[in-house]
Design a protein around this motif. Structure first.
Motif, mmCIF file in Angstrom:
data_model
loop_
_atom_site.group_PDB
_atom_site.id
_atom_site.type_symbol
_atom_site.label_atom_id
_atom_site.label_comp_id
_atom_site.label_asym_id
_atom_site.label_seq_id
_atom_site.Cartn_x
_atom_site.Cartn_y
_atom_site.Cartn_z
ATOM 1 N N SER A 65 -6.560 -5.306 13.407
ATOM 2 C CA SER A 65 -5.814 -4.149 12.914
ATOM 3 C C SER A 65 -5.544 -4.318 11.431
ATOM 4 N N CYS A 66 -5.351 -3.194 10.756
ATOM 5 C CA CYS A 66 -5.041 -3.210 9.326
ATOM 6 C C CYS A 66 -3.680 -3.846 9.088
ATOM 7 N N LEU A 67 -3.586 -4.641 8.043
ATOM 8 C CA LEU A 67 -2.299 -5.187 7.645
ATOM 9 C C LEU A 67 -1.510 -4.137 6.856
ATOM 10 N N ASP A 68 -0.221 -4.371 6.708
ATOM 11 C CA ASP A 68 0.670 -3.410 6.059
ATOM 12 C C ASP A 68 0.219 -3.093 4.638
ATOM 13 N N GLY A 69 0.176 -1.812 4.324
ATOM 14 C CA GLY A 69 -0.080 -1.370 2.965
ATOM 15 C C GLY A 69 -1.534 -1.273 2.567
ATOM 16 N N VAL A 70 -2.436 -1.621 3.452
ATOM 17 C CA VAL A 70 -3.866 -1.600 3.092
ATOM 18 C C VAL A 70 -4.330 -0.187 2.763
ATOM 19 N N ILE A 71 -4.120 0.737 3.687
ATOM 20 C CA ILE A 71 -4.603 2.110 3.482
ATOM 21 C C ILE A 71 -3.915 2.754 2.287
ATOM 22 N N SER A 72 -2.620 2.579 2.162
ATOM 23 C CA SER A 72 -1.896 3.210 1.051
ATOM 24 C C SER A 72 -2.371 2.663 -0.293
ATOM 25 N N SER A 73 -2.622 1.355 -0.367
ATOM 26 C CA SER A 73 -3.100 0.766 -1.620
ATOM 27 C C SER A 73 -4.483 1.271 -1.984
ATOM 28 N N LEU A 74 -5.356 1.332 -0.999
ATOM 29 C CA LEU A 74 -6.702 1.849 -1.245
ATOM 30 C C LEU A 74 -6.667 3.312 -1.669
ATOM 31 N N ASP B 43 5.043 -9.521 -1.226
ATOM 32 C CA ASP B 43 5.266 -9.836 0.183
ATOM 33 C C ASP B 43 4.219 -9.166 1.063
ATOM 34 N N SER B 44 3.802 -7.962 0.674
ATOM 35 C CA SER B 44 2.735 -7.257 1.377
ATOM 36 C C SER B 44 2.168 -6.195 0.443
ATOM 37 N N LEU B 45 1.040 -5.624 0.817
ATOM 38 C CA LEU B 45 0.445 -4.568 -0.002
ATOM 39 C C LEU B 45 1.308 -3.316 -0.021
ATOM 40 N N ASN B 46 2.272 -3.221 0.887
ATOM 41 C CA ASN B 46 3.226 -2.110 0.844
ATOM 42 C C ASN B 46 4.014 -2.098 -0.461
ATOM 43 N N ASP B 47 4.130 -3.260 -1.089
ATOM 44 C CA ASP B 47 4.919 -3.381 -2.318
ATOM 45 C C ASP B 47 4.116 -3.053 -3.570
ATOM 46 N N PHE B 48 2.827 -2.781 -3.411
ATOM 47 C CA PHE B 48 1.992 -2.498 -4.583
ATOM 48 C C PHE B 48 2.302 -1.131 -5.171
ATOM 49 N N LYS B 49 2.453 -1.092 -6.509
ATOM 50 C CA LYS B 49 2.636 0.151 -7.254
ATOM 51 C C LYS B 49 1.599 0.198 -8.372
ATOM 52 N N ILE B 50 1.072 1.364 -8.627
ATOM 53 C CA ILE B 50 -0.028 1.503 -9.584
ATOM 54 C C ILE B 50 0.377 1.040 -10.991
ATOM 55 N N ASP B 51 1.651 1.178 -11.353
ATOM 56 C CA ASP B 51 2.057 0.778 -12.701
ATOM 57 C C ASP B 51 2.038 -0.741 -12.886
ATOM 58 N N GLN B 52 1.895 -1.487 -11.777
ATOM 59 C CA GLN B 52 1.778 -2.936 -11.909
ATOM 60 C C GLN B 52 0.504 -3.333 -12.663
#
Length: 217
Positions: A86-95, A204-213
């Motif tokens: 299964s996909c880990l947290d934040g994968v789809i949103s980050s992509l 902590d997870s890809l859920n925390d990724f923001k484009i401005d990073q």
């Protein structure tokens, strides 16, 4: 300026690290070898043929070829991917974020291509990646940087303009050695978390990724 983002796969896109541990334990134990969590952390990010070679050099066996051992582990991992992946947290949103922002997106994994294909089929992620590359086609796997350098070349972007997402320490070392930026997303239970300080950022997870990073790296 970052123009391309390259993702690792195992432990980052999919919950497959337990599959590797289960498969390696099963096969190595059948050969009379002992494995433990510390060894698994050292193996993370490495190609399976290199893992098998390490184990063979530590405790040689003579009733099964190293190639057969590696194939058995790979086949078992693929079975577990189909059954439990299964996909880990934040994968789809980050992509989606990166795709919407028109970044080039690649995947560079230590896994064999048949495992990569199985994972992308299971998670239905093929369409996100412009380039998919396996370290099985390189002379050396991670922490050697070549798998990421080749992925950057295939994307048509200089390594210095690439960002890598990695969950393993070997992968982080590989990305930095390729002259790329690296954001680490390590397993929370890893005993070597303090070593990830070498990455440009740690999430902590890809859920925390923001484009401005990407502009702050």
């Amino acid at each position: 300026m970052i123009k391309a983002v390259i993702f690792d796969m195992d432990g980052l896109l999919i919950n497959s690290e337990p599959f590797w541990q289960e498969s390696e334990t099963k096969v190595f134990s059948s050969l009379g070898l002992d494995v433990n969590k510390k060894m698994f952390e050292q193996f993370m990010g490495k190609r399976i043929d290199e893992v098998v070679e390490i184990m063979y050099n530590t405790t040689p066996w003579n009733h099964c070829s190293k190639e057969k051992v590696a194939d058995d582990i790979v086949d078992n991992v693929i079975q577990l991917v189909h059954e439990k992946g299964s996909c880990l947290d934040g994968v789809i949103s980050s992509l989606e974020i990166l795709k919407t922002a028109s970044f080039k997106i690649g995947l560079a994994s230590s896994s064999k291509m048949k495992i990569i294909t199985a994972v992308l089929d299971k998670l239905q992620l093929h369409d996100y990646f412009e380039v998919i590359h396996s370290a099985e086609f390189e002379q050396y796997g991670k922490p050697h940087p070549q798998v990421f350098i080749t992925a950057a070349n295939l994307l048509g972007v200089p390594p210095a303009e690439c960002l890598v997402f990695e969950d393993s320490l070997n992968g982080v070392i590989s990305a930095l050695a390729a002259n790329m930026k690296c954001i680490a997303v390590p397993e929370k239970e890893a005993s070597n978390l303090n070593k990830f300080v070498i990455a440009n950022d740690v999430l902590d997870s890809l859920n925390d990724f923001k484009i401005d990073q990407l502009t702050n790296l």
